[in-house]
Write an enzyme that holds these catalytic residues in place. Structure first.
Site, short mmCIF file in Angstrom:
data_model
loop_
_atom_site.label_atom_id
_atom_site.label_comp_id
_atom_site.label_asym_id
_atom_site.label_seq_id
_atom_site.Cartn_x
_atom_site.Cartn_y
_atom_site.Cartn_z
N HIS A 6 61.10 60.90 50.60
CA HIS A 6 60.44 61.74 51.62
C HIS A 6 61.04 63.14 51.49
O HIS A 6 62.24 63.28 51.23
CB HIS A 6 60.76 61.25 53.04
CG HIS A 6 59.90 60.12 53.53
ND1 HIS A 6 60.42 59.07 54.25
CD2 HIS A 6 58.56 59.90 53.44
CE1 HIS A 6 59.44 58.24 54.58
NE2 HIS A 6 58.31 58.71 54.09
N CYS A 47 65.45 61.47 60.17
CA CYS A 47 64.39 60.44 60.21
C CYS A 47 64.34 59.72 61.55
O CYS A 47 63.30 59.17 61.91
CB CYS A 47 64.62 59.36 59.17
SG CYS A 47 64.97 59.89 57.54
N1 ARG Z 1 62.71 52.32 55.68
C1 ARG Z 1 61.95 53.47 56.02
C2 ARG Z 1 60.88 53.70 54.94
O1 ARG Z 1 61.14 53.42 53.80
C3 ARG Z 1 62.84 54.68 56.16
C4 ARG Z 1 62.12 55.92 56.59
C5 ARG Z 1 62.98 57.13 56.63
N2 ARG Z 1 62.27 58.22 57.15
C6 ARG Z 1 62.27 59.49 56.70
N3 ARG Z 1 61.61 60.36 57.38
N4 ARG Z 1 62.85 59.81 55.56
O2 ARG Z 1 59.79 54.13 55.21
#
Ligand code: ARG
Length: 274
Positions: A165, A259
């Site tokens: 992300h 996050c």
């Molecule tokens: N386990 C979640 C996923 O893989 C973690 C999300 C983390 N969020 C972020 N905005 N980086 O989607």
């Protein structure tokens, strides 16, 4: 300054129940007690910094609902709902949509079939939307948002699966100023960032792996996972103060401070007005 406003979700049902990014392993589960304590410390640190926190109701069977950054993109009173890549997270959407509808936001959707993971991949720095694509979000969704919001969009390809992300490798601090991990982008992406953001603070790989870029910025205070001393020194030199909160239980799921939050009133680094 108006009171910063953030959405969080308590980790009552948090856990590593599936594997959808390289950080997650069901054999390395999270400790519910430690996760609860770490989340509480993050919450309390933000409250001490003057943030008003709104809470979602945790839902059984949705362990990643704690990562509210992925709910969608907030712009004024408009909420652009995420369209998750992985079926494991798609059931979060009705809960986020209901919360935003109940709190005075207009819930809007991107075109069908377009993946979009909200503020995880779409971050304003000044008036420009920086948009991560390839791993979780489609560039087409970001372009759509740029048209709807009448804002310039700069799509950035994410080339390292660990930084899946945009908010794991890029963090706006103020208009024209951001933290980033250069290795998460290709040459083109790095050039775009260098060209548009005059004050870029690079993060070293060992600290990027501790989610140093995944920071919550409240004015001149930056809240991040413990153990990023080099970045803390660079931030200090740039006039920022770091607040460390241990969040390793959430790094097991591929997330950290940023996050776990969603700014409801616009990041300090974002310029929404005309
Ligand atoms: N386990 C979640 C996923 O893989 C973690 C999300 C983390 N969020 C972020 N905005 N980086 O989607």
């Amino acid at each position: 300054m108006t009171t910063p406003h953030i959405l969080m979700c308590p980790p009552d049902h948090y856990g590593i129940e599936y594997e959808i990014n390289p950080w997650m392993s069901r054999t390395r589960g999270a400790s519910p007690d430690h996760a609860r304590q770490q989340w509480r410390n993050l919450h309390d640190t933000l409250v001490q910094l003057g943030v008003q926190i709104e809470l979602m109701t945790p839902q059984p069977g949705l362990p990643d609902l704690v990562f509210t950054a992925n709910a969608g993109l907030v712009f004024g009173n408009r909420f652009f709902s995420s369209q998750f890549t992985h079926p494991e997270r798609q059931c979060e959407t009705p809960h986020f949509d209901a919360w935003f509808a109940a709190h005075g936001f207009t819930v809007e959707y991107l075109p069908e079939g377009v993946y979009f993971e909200g503020a995880g991949d779409a971050l304003f720095c000044g008036p420009t939307l920086y948009a991560g694509y390839r791993i979780r979000s489609h560039a087409a969704g970001h372009i759509h948002l740029g048209n709807v919001l009448q804002r310039m969009v700069l799509p950035l390809e994410l080339v390292d699966k660990r930084f899946y992300h945009l908010d794991t490798c890029f963090c706006p601090l103020a208009p024209g100023q951001a933290i980033y991990f250069p290795g998460a982008f290709d040459n083109y992406g790095r050039t775009v960032l260098e060209k548009h953001i005059p004050h870029l603070i690079p993060v070293i790989e060992s600290e990027a792996e501790r989610f140093a870029c995944n920071a919550v910025v409240v004015g001149k205070k930056v809240v991040i996972n413990a153990g990023s001393d080099r970045l803390a020194a660079d931030l200090h030199a740039a006039g920022y103060e770091c607040h460390f909160v241990k969040l390793d239980e959430f790094i097991k799921a591929g997330g950290s401070a940023k996050c776990l939050t969603l700014r409801l009133d616009g990041e300090d680094a974002a310029v929404w007005g005309d």
